[in-house]
Design an enzyme around this catalytic site. Structure first.
Site, mmCIF file in Angstrom:
data_model
loop_
_atom_site.group_PDB
_atom_site.id
_atom_site.type_symbol
_atom_site.label_atom_id
_atom_site.label_comp_id
_atom_site.label_asym_id
_atom_site.label_seq_id
_atom_site.Cartn_x
_atom_site.Cartn_y
_atom_site.Cartn_z
ATOM 1 N N ASP A 230 -0.891 -21.410 -3.306
ATOM 2 C CA ASP A 230 0.392 -20.746 -3.555
ATOM 3 C C ASP A 230 0.528 -20.442 -5.045
ATOM 4 O O ASP A 230 1.292 -21.094 -5.755
ATOM 5 C CB ASP A 230 1.534 -21.642 -3.069
ATOM 6 C CG ASP A 230 2.865 -20.907 -3.077
ATOM 7 O OD1 ASP A 230 2.868 -19.674 -3.248
ATOM 8 O OD2 ASP A 230 3.901 -21.578 -2.904
ATOM 9 N N GLU B 111 -1.190 -12.420 -1.792
ATOM 10 C CA GLU B 111 -0.388 -11.221 -2.002
ATOM 11 C C GLU B 111 0.443 -10.977 -0.738
ATOM 12 O O GLU B 111 0.266 -11.652 0.285
ATOM 13 C CB GLU B 111 -1.305 -10.017 -2.299
ATOM 14 C CG GLU B 111 -0.539 -8.810 -2.842
ATOM 15 C CD GLU B 111 -1.425 -7.798 -3.592
ATOM 16 O OE1 GLU B 111 -2.639 -8.022 -3.704
ATOM 17 O OE2 GLU B 111 -0.863 -6.785 -4.068
HETATM 18 O O1 9MR Z 1 -2.547 -6.822 -8.623
HETATM 19 C C1 9MR Z 1 -3.652 -6.273 -7.924
HETATM 20 C C2 9MR Z 1 -3.473 -6.463 -6.448
HETATM 21 O O2 9MR Z 1 -2.318 -5.800 -6.008
HETATM 22 C C3 9MR Z 1 -4.708 -6.002 -5.725
HETATM 23 O O3 9MR Z 1 -4.639 -6.334 -4.371
HETATM 24 C C4 9MR Z 1 -5.958 -6.628 -6.321
HETATM 25 C C5 9MR Z 1 -7.218 -6.075 -5.696
HETATM 26 O O4 9MR Z 1 -7.306 -4.711 -5.789
HETATM 27 O O5 9MR Z 1 -6.018 -6.413 -7.698
HETATM 28 C C6 9MR Z 1 -4.910 -6.901 -8.404
HETATM 29 O O6 9MR Z 1 -5.047 -6.514 -9.689
HETATM 30 C C7 9MR Z 1 -5.926 -7.218 -10.505
HETATM 31 C C8 9MR Z 1 -7.186 -6.384 -10.693
HETATM 32 O O7 9MR Z 1 -7.906 -6.226 -9.516
HETATM 33 C C9 9MR Z 1 -8.038 -6.978 -11.773
HETATM 34 N N1 9MR Z 1 -7.294 -7.158 -12.991
HETATM 35 C C10 9MR Z 1 -6.107 -8.002 -12.825
HETATM 36 C C11 9MR Z 1 -5.199 -7.391 -11.814
HETATM 37 C C12 9MR Z 1 -3.897 -8.172 -11.672
HETATM 38 O O8 9MR Z 1 -4.136 -9.481 -11.311
HETATM 39 O O1 9MR Z 2 -5.867 -5.451 2.456
HETATM 40 C C1 9MR Z 2 -6.944 -5.033 1.636
HETATM 41 C C2 9MR Z 2 -8.170 -5.843 1.968
HETATM 42 O O2 9MR Z 2 -8.569 -5.557 3.299
HETATM 43 C C3 9MR Z 2 -9.272 -5.556 0.976
HETATM 44 O O3 9MR Z 2 -10.338 -6.448 1.226
HETATM 45 C C4 9MR Z 2 -8.754 -5.731 -0.445
HETATM 46 C C5 9MR Z 2 -9.778 -5.439 -1.506
HETATM 47 O O4 9MR Z 2 -10.180 -4.125 -1.473
HETATM 48 O O5 9MR Z 2 -7.657 -4.873 -0.649
HETATM 49 C C6 9MR Z 2 -6.573 -5.172 0.174
HETATM 50 O O6 9MR Z 2 -5.545 -4.292 -0.088
HETATM 51 C C7 9MR Z 2 -4.898 -4.396 -1.345
HETATM 52 C C8 9MR Z 2 -4.968 -3.024 -1.977
HETATM 53 O O7 9MR Z 2 -6.278 -2.716 -2.322
HETATM 54 C C9 9MR Z 2 -4.067 -2.901 -3.192
HETATM 55 N N1 9MR Z 2 -2.737 -3.304 -2.873
HETATM 56 C C10 9MR Z 2 -2.667 -4.657 -2.360
HETATM 57 C C11 9MR Z 2 -3.457 -4.786 -1.103
HETATM 58 C C12 9MR Z 2 -3.326 -6.190 -0.515
HETATM 59 O O8 9MR Z 2 -3.957 -7.149 -1.291
#
Ligand code: 9MR
Ligand code: 9MR
EC number: 3.2.1.4
Length: 851
Positions: A713, A722
């Site tokens: 968490d 997320e």
């Molecule tokens: O905050 C981002 C999240 O919404 C996405 O699911 C995730 C994967 O795409 O990436 C998060 O963003 C991170 C990024 O991938 C790498 N740099 C730090 C970002 C914030 O934690």
């Molecule tokens: O739900 C998505 C998951 O299936 C993928 O493995 C992951 C990494 O590509 O991304 C997830 O979706 C994220 C999206 O890329 C950015 N917004 C947040 C989504 C939930 O984490």
């Protein structure tokens, strides 16, 4: 010049006692090689911009600072053990020769230092190293930090580092999930009266143990024996099963105990799931972009100004160009829609499945359930008294956005999001990043076609002009996709937003064709449905469906909504769902923590909780198709897993249960990073265990975790914690279904009502048939229903009609009072006003079926 490898020992107070374990070569920094193209979890201070170039991290440093620590690149959460030795090493070079410092210390006030050393960088890449003993103790990746101090220079400079490493310490990494766990694992919220009630005991005992159920006063109300089951691989626990189904007295504050171990408290009640139905839907209003989130609907804590409506510092969504490399030659107004998740991206692939799942929840209810649960006034949203069911209003917010993402040629842009990832927290209205449209894609275009076709059907009787607009957009999108059948999204387009790339689109084609055929009956769509490799749920497995695998969505529509396909083919679709549901039940019977989830190929994946719920939807549909209680029970087992009967004793739904998720990865619900911001609102679902460990927080904390325990968490743990629209849509679907099944036991209704309205400008004429499907004659009858909209009866026939507000009753005339079993009576009325057809009817107080 190579810096000397000085041993720095600052005020070391403790040393390893004789017999202390010897240091292994534990690497303590994450992503020190920058091979993935991402800088994460390295951060930079103001005046420093990190970029990954040629596999190195290059920091552009603005000149004019006074102290070395005025410009930083660092990494937090680095574990240090007091008295242990560490070797810090890295490669580095600079555009202009400069002395920098490498430092280890504390990431929060009072920022105590552990060790620091200066290194004179040149334009040539060199390897640097120093060794020191830690004076501070953060064994579990708490507030330890390593940083490069790059400031104190008059002019701008660029400093590049690579192969950053910190080796030392004796404590093996991982295995420190901070979540307190119980030995007796229950649903932390509620078990529903009349349904099975199961729990799990963590114990290596090989003989049955005695369990005791206590009421809120601590008095024992039931007791029994556990069933030992032994080692459970997915959780890593040794488990016993507890079944206390026989106890059925509603109440609050029950606990289940074995010996001295007691569970978290829970209720026996149908109320929480009925509340969850609405809280899970409320999530979508919170996620709305382009509209102020009003305190009158969500409370002051969650209110915020509209995001991305071109008010500074937002760059706005009303005039968004394509990414520079695409040169599409137009801009689009893409205001509105839902933010996808914790980020501010808006994605057609994913927005599509989320909107579809909400709309399907409604459409299913109109066919085999109770759509009045979604009527106007059921949600706290601005449209709550517009005469349209609130679920449709909420879904329309996203459907309208999907339409806006359609390019002039009919294709849909894959997504719109920030050019670079923003920091956590960033409130939507304070996001100052440039917004860009990614290229159009076949998958996005088919998402648009499918959802617009589905929505067109549902708005037919509500807003005919909108329904026609939706269908036109759907047809145009489908034709564009057929002309561009393999325009795939770029898997590397993941800076500032997720990629949502998908290599296979035959499933999206099938889904879109199924929706278009169901809505229009057109022969061309029918041919595309029946000739698809996915026809008749051909590929349906326990893997179910998700944003990138959407064929089952088409099957669900074909099975639920009458269409022109052969009855045998529709039966085959239903049989496929039932067969997969049976496979889930068989697997669940062997699990320590029963859940409809197949971890056999990929383990628990990103968003696993949504997989659990989508599979619960398969079980729910198997119950709808067959009426078999076992499938219904499987749906509730899935909810029990999510709400606390799991190896982390955690409810993955915010606001539900004594140990529920708080610190989701979200840029506004970022209370963990900024105490003035809220935590996730009640009804928000965490992504759930992900054994792939795909973010820096879990990579530090959870190395070696059993699959169902790979979750924490923490706001930084975006690969497990997320929230996302496609995950909450699954929770909304399943909790709505479960709420519907949590009332009185389901029995076949003994009345059937068919309602058909011909609508014209400003009014309608309705024909209503009432059929006695029971076994005894009616000697007098009274029909009751409510209008969803502004309809007012002006004249009725064959019954005494009465209307009060939206509530209508029709009582028999003397000459049609008696209706024998199997017989019908036909009545009708004229009305003024508009609105959806009433969907739930009772006769003599009993709920009727609708044909
Ligand atoms: O905050 C981002 C999240 O919404 C996405 O699911 C995730 C994967 O795409 O990436 C998060 O963003 C991170 C990024 O991938 C790498 N740099 C730090 C970002 C914030 O934690
Ligand atoms: O739900 C998505 C998951 O299936 C993928 O493995 C992951 C990494 O590509 O991304 C997830 O979706 C994220 C999206 O890329 C950015 N917004 C947040 C989504 C939930 O984490």
């Amino acid at each position: 010049m190579l810096a000397s490898a000085l041993v720095v020992t600052l005020a070391a107070t403790t040393f390893p006692a004789a017999g202390t374990a010897l240091a292994a070569d534990y690497e303590r920094v994450l992503n020190g090689k920058f091979d993935t193209g991402a800088a994460d979890p390295w951060w930079s201070s103001a005046g420093v911009t990190n970029r990954i170039t040629g596999g190195e991290l290059c920091a552009a440093v603005t000149g004019g600072t006074t102290n070395p620590w005025d410009a930083l690149v660092g990494q937090n959460g680095v574990p240090f053990e007091s008295g242990q030795s560490y070797t810090f090493s890295f490669d580095a070079h600079a555009t202009a020769a400069q002395t920098i410092a490498a430092a280890a210390g504390e990431s929060v006030s009072p920022y105590r230092g552990i060790a620091k050393q200066d290194f004179a960088l040149t334009t040539a890449k060199q390897h640097y190293t120093f060794t020191f003993t830690s004076t501070l103790d953060f064994p579990d990746a708490g507030n330890g930090q390593v940083a490069f101090q790059l400031g104190g220079q008059a002019t701008d400079n660029t400093i590049c580092v690579d192969n950053v490493s910190l080796v030392g310490g004796v404590k093996p990494p991982g295995g420190v999930n901070p979540n307190p766990t119980k030995k007796v694992q229950v649903d932390l919220v509620a078990y529903v009266p009349g349904l099975p009630k199961r729990a799990t005991l963590v114990s290596t005992a090989t003989t049955p143990q005695t369990w005791t159920l206590k009421n809120s006063a601590g008095a024992a109300v039931a007791t029994g024996q556990t069933t030992p089951r032994g080692a459970d691989a997915a959780s890593g626990d040794s488990v016993h099963l507890i079944d206390f189904s026989s106890f059925d007295t509603p109440g609050t504050g029950y606990t289940l105990s074995v010996g001295a171990d007691s569970s978290f408290p829970f209720d026996i009640s149908a109320d929480p799931v009925k509340k969850l139905r609405y809280d899970s839907l409320a999530f979508f209003y919170h996620q709305r972009s382009g509209i102020a989130i009003d305190a009158q609907y969500v409370g002051a804590e969650y209110a915020r100004p509209a995001g991305h409506v071109n008010v500074a510092p937002n760059q706005g969504d009303n005039n968004v160009p394509c990414r520079a490399d695409l040169a599409c030659g137009y801009t689009l107004d893409v205001r509105g829609g839902w933010y996808d998740a914790g980020d501010h991206g808006k994605y057609v692939v994913n927005g599509g499945i989320a909107a579809w799942q909400l709309l399907n929840s409604y459409e299913r209810a109109t066919r085999v359930g109770d759509p009045s649960a979604f009527r106007d006034g059921t949600l706290a949203i601005p449209e709550k008294s517009n005469g349209v069911p609130d679920l449709l209003d909420e879904a329309r917010w996203e459907v309208d956005f999907l339409l806006k993402m359609q390019a002039p040629d009919g294709m849909a842009h894959h997504k719109v999001h920030d050019a670079a990832w923003t920091a956590l927290p960033t409130r939507p209205e304070l996001d100052d990043q440039v917004r860009r449209l990614s290229a159009t894609s076949t998958a996005a275009t088919l998402n648009l076609a499918a959802v617009a076709a589905q929505a067109s059907r549902l708005w037919r009787g509500i807003d005919a002009a909108y329904s026609a607009k939706l269908l036109a957009a759907a047809r145009k999108a489908y034709a564009a996709a057929k002309a561009n059948p393999a325009k795939l999204a770029d898997p590397n387009d993941n800076v500032g937003g997720g990629a949502y790339d998908d290599k296979t689109v035959s499933d999206e084609f099938y889904w879109a064709a199924a929706e278009l055929y169901t809505t229009t009956g057109d022969a061309t769509y029918r041919t595309d449905v029946t000739s698809s490799p996915h026809y008749k749920a051909a590929g349906l497995t326990r893997a179910g469906f998700f944003w990138g695998g959407t064929a089952p969505l088409g099957d669900i529509t074909l099975a639920l909504v009458p269409n022109g396909l052969p009855a045998a083919d529709v039966a085959a679709i239903k049989a496929a769902f039932t067969s997969v549901a049976d496979q889930h039940l068989a697997a669940m019977a062997t699990m320590g923590y029963a859940t409809p989830y197949d971890n056999s190929t990929d383990g628990y994946v990103w968003g696993s909780n949504s997989g659990v719920l989508n599979n619960a939807q398969v079980l729910a549909l198997a119950h709808d198709f067959t009426g078999a209680a076992k499938y219904r029970d499987g749906v509730f087992e899935a909810l029990h897993y999510l709400l606390g009967r799991n190896p982390l004793s955690t409810s993955y739904v915010a606001g539900y249960g004594d140990q529920a998720v708080h610190n989701v990865h979200h840029r506004f619900w970022a209370h963990q990073n900024d105490p003035t911001l809220p935590t996730a609102p009640a009804g928000s679902l965490s992504g759930g265990p992900n054994s792939g460990l795909q973010d820096p927080v879990v990579q530090r904390l959870l190395v070696g975790c059993p699959q169902q325990k790979c979750w924490v968490d923490d706001i930084g743990a975006y690969s497990v914690n997320e929230v996302a629209v496609n995950w909450n849509s699954a929770l909304a679907w399943v909790s709505s279904w479960a709420a519907e099944k949590s009332g009185t036991p389901v029995t076949k209704p003994d009345c059937e009502v068919r309602y058909e309205a011909s609508k014209y400008q400003g009014g309608l004429t309705a024909h209503v048939s009432l059929t006695n499907t029971g076994t005894t004659a009616w000697n007098g009858w009274k029909l009751a229903f409510a209008f969803p909209g502004t309809q007012r009866i002006t004249q009725g026939w064959s019954a005494n009609w009465n209307q009060s507000g939206r509530d209508v009753t029709a009582t028999n005339m003397p000459w049609n009072a008696q209706i024998d079993p199997g017989k019908s009576v036909y009545i009708g009325f004229n009305a003024s006003g508009t609105g959806a057809d009433p969907a739930a009817f009772t006769i003599n107080g009993k709920k009727c079926g609708t044909g």
